[in-house]
Design a protein around this motif. Structure first.
Motif, mmCIF file in Angstrom:
data_model
loop_
_atom_site.group_PDB
_atom_site.id
_atom_site.type_symbol
_atom_site.label_atom_id
_atom_site.label_comp_id
_atom_site.label_asym_id
_atom_site.label_seq_id
_atom_site.Cartn_x
_atom_site.Cartn_y
_atom_site.Cartn_z
ATOM 1 N N ASP A 168 27.050 30.254 -46.395
ATOM 2 C CA ASP A 168 26.184 31.378 -46.926
ATOM 3 C C ASP A 168 24.688 30.909 -46.790
ATOM 4 O O ASP A 168 23.847 31.792 -46.306
ATOM 5 C CB ASP A 168 26.642 31.420 -48.472
ATOM 6 N N LYS A 169 24.387 29.864 -47.149
ATOM 7 C CA LYS A 169 22.960 29.257 -46.911
ATOM 8 C C LYS A 169 22.418 29.304 -45.431
ATOM 9 O O LYS A 169 21.294 29.626 -45.300
ATOM 10 C CB LYS A 169 22.937 27.873 -47.441
ATOM 11 N N HIS A 170 23.211 28.985 -44.388
ATOM 12 C CA HIS A 170 22.917 28.910 -42.983
ATOM 13 C C HIS A 170 23.396 30.012 -42.362
ATOM 14 O O HIS A 170 23.694 29.626 -40.892
ATOM 15 C CB HIS A 170 23.211 27.455 -42.807
ATOM 16 N N TRP A 171 23.891 31.117 -42.643
ATOM 17 C CA TRP A 171 24.663 31.950 -41.930
ATOM 18 C C TRP A 171 23.917 32.351 -40.723
ATOM 19 O O TRP A 171 24.649 32.444 -39.778
ATOM 20 C CB TRP A 171 25.183 33.267 -42.848
ATOM 21 N N GLU A 172 22.853 32.683 -40.963
ATOM 22 C CA GLU A 172 22.183 33.179 -39.491
ATOM 23 C C GLU A 172 21.934 32.142 -38.336
ATOM 24 O O GLU A 172 22.240 32.535 -37.134
ATOM 25 C CB GLU A 172 20.501 33.543 -39.765
ATOM 26 N N ALA A 173 21.998 30.963 -38.704
ATOM 27 C CA ALA A 173 21.859 29.905 -37.815
ATOM 28 C C ALA A 173 23.381 29.723 -37.219
ATOM 29 O O ALA A 173 23.578 29.394 -35.942
ATOM 30 C CB ALA A 173 21.340 28.638 -38.178
ATOM 31 N N ILE A 174 24.398 29.560 -38.153
ATOM 32 C CA ILE A 174 25.751 29.454 -37.701
ATOM 33 C C ILE A 174 26.222 30.497 -36.859
ATOM 34 O O ILE A 174 26.746 30.436 -35.735
ATOM 35 C CB ILE A 174 26.630 29.111 -38.815
ATOM 36 N N GLU A 175 25.906 32.022 -36.935
ATOM 37 C CA GLU A 175 26.282 32.771 -36.306
ATOM 38 C C GLU A 175 25.783 32.732 -34.885
ATOM 39 O O GLU A 175 26.400 33.077 -33.970
ATOM 40 C CB GLU A 175 25.542 34.269 -37.179
ATOM 41 N N ARG A 176 24.476 32.514 -34.746
ATOM 42 C CA ARG A 176 23.780 32.396 -33.358
ATOM 43 C C ARG A 176 24.476 31.167 -32.623
ATOM 44 O O ARG A 176 24.533 31.358 -31.519
ATOM 45 C CB ARG A 176 22.449 32.011 -33.559
ATOM 46 N N ILE A 177 24.729 29.893 -33.228
ATOM 47 C CA ILE A 177 25.185 28.772 -32.753
ATOM 48 C C ILE A 177 26.653 29.488 -32.239
ATOM 49 O O ILE A 177 27.198 28.703 -31.105
ATOM 50 C CB ILE A 177 25.215 27.690 -33.619
ATOM 51 N N VAL A 178 27.261 29.878 -32.938
ATOM 52 C CA VAL A 178 28.835 30.331 -32.301
ATOM 53 C C VAL A 178 28.651 31.216 -31.156
ATOM 54 O O VAL A 178 29.399 31.051 -30.209
ATOM 55 C CB VAL A 178 29.571 31.157 -33.545
ATOM 56 N N ASP A 204 29.529 29.624 -24.344
ATOM 57 C CA ASP A 204 29.343 29.402 -23.078
ATOM 58 C C ASP A 204 29.129 27.630 -23.151
ATOM 59 O O ASP A 204 29.344 27.205 -21.886
ATOM 60 C CB ASP A 204 27.693 29.755 -22.930
ATOM 61 N N GLN A 205 29.067 27.170 -24.196
ATOM 62 C CA GLN A 205 28.953 25.369 -24.216
ATOM 63 C C GLN A 205 29.464 25.041 -25.454
ATOM 64 O O GLN A 205 29.490 25.519 -26.281
ATOM 65 C CB GLN A 205 27.420 25.079 -24.065
ATOM 66 N N ILE A 206 29.907 23.760 -25.176
ATOM 67 C CA ILE A 206 30.605 22.902 -26.323
ATOM 68 C C ILE A 206 29.583 22.111 -27.158
ATOM 69 O O ILE A 206 29.802 22.283 -28.351
ATOM 70 C CB ILE A 206 31.614 21.880 -25.817
#
Length: 81
Positions: free
Chosen positions: A12-22, A27-29
């Motif tokens: 919940d706190k880091h949703w924006e970042a996690i969404e982009r990282i996912v 494309d990459q691991i």
């Protein structure tokens, strides 16, 4: 293993970042620290570089990102993916 309650709070706190990282994860691991910091800079444009570094550390401490041994590479936790 991550405590489910802690995982939900961290997501919940880091949703924006996690969404982009996912999205990048398709494309990459693994991700270099500088690459994640640059991504955080694009998401949280109003924050300073120090705040981006602190946010990255929070992601690692919450076990959303896992540091790969013997390298400077980060990997998205399988439970998050």
């Amino acid at each position: 293993m991550i405590n489910p309650r802690s995982l939900i709070r961290a997501l919940d706190k880091h949703w924006e970042a996690i969404e982009r990282i996912v999205l990048l994860g398709r494309d990459q691991i693994g991700y270099e620290r500088d690459e994640v910091l640059a991504l955080l800079g694009k998401i949280y444009v109003h924050e300073s570089v120090e705040q981006h570094i602190e946010r990255l550390q929070q992601l690692v401490n919450a076990e959303l990102l896992i540091e790969m041994s013997h390298s400077n590479t980060l990997q998205l936790n399988d439970n998050v993916r």
